[in-house]
Design an enzyme around this catalytic site. Sequence first.
Site, short mmCIF file in Angstrom:
data_model
loop_
_atom_site.label_atom_id
_atom_site.label_comp_id
_atom_site.label_asym_id
_atom_site.label_seq_id
_atom_site.Cartn_x
_atom_site.Cartn_y
_atom_site.Cartn_z
CB CYS A 1 -0.90 0.00 1.24
SG CYS A 1 -1.95 1.46 1.37
CB CYS B 1 -5.22 -0.64 2.45
SG CYS B 1 -3.92 -1.00 3.66
CB CYS C 1 -0.41 2.14 5.72
SG CYS C 1 -1.16 0.64 5.05
CB CYS D 1 -4.29 3.15 5.79
SG CYS D 1 -4.00 2.82 4.04
CB CYS E 1 -9.22 -4.27 -11.74
SG CYS E 1 -8.93 -3.13 -13.07
#
Length: 174
Positions: free
Chosen positions: A82, A138, A85, A141, A161
């Site tokens: 991510c 995510c 984070c 976060c 995707c």
Amino acid sequence: MARLLRALRGLPWLEAPGRARGCAGSGRGDTGSLIKSKLSLSKADWQKKLTPEQFYVTREKGTEAPFSGMYLKNKETGMYHCVCCDSPLFSSEKKYCSGTGWPSFSEAHGTKGSDESHTGILRRLDTSLGCPRMEVVCKQCEAHLGHVFPDGPDPTGQRFCINSVALKFKPSKP
């Protein structure tokens, strides 16, 4: 539409926000860790931390232009994290070319069969365009990453995707 709804019925739903969540890796090059609490910053803090495009996609649920992402054609071995984070999200081993214009993955890192409880993602129903889609965020976060569709390759039949701008790639160490 019927296929999408059938696929949605069989999926695990959201965990309660704020609970401790596991984000464990699996084996070789394990980059996972136990995430103890959800990362929550103010809008102003996210704007300072991210580029304008990263902020638009991850915090405002935007989408980058197709075929524009830096990771679309990336073939290196490693882990996609991510951008907000640094949680590990997708392994390059599950990346494939879907021809859609965005990086595509057949499953999230840490998936065991159909169990996504040890992954770094959550699925959320998205009806923003008038037809149901499954948003991918995510766990740590709540950054918007992209969407998952039931038209991927075997054995999972899934196509995650994902916007390149929502990811940070870390190559495997030799």
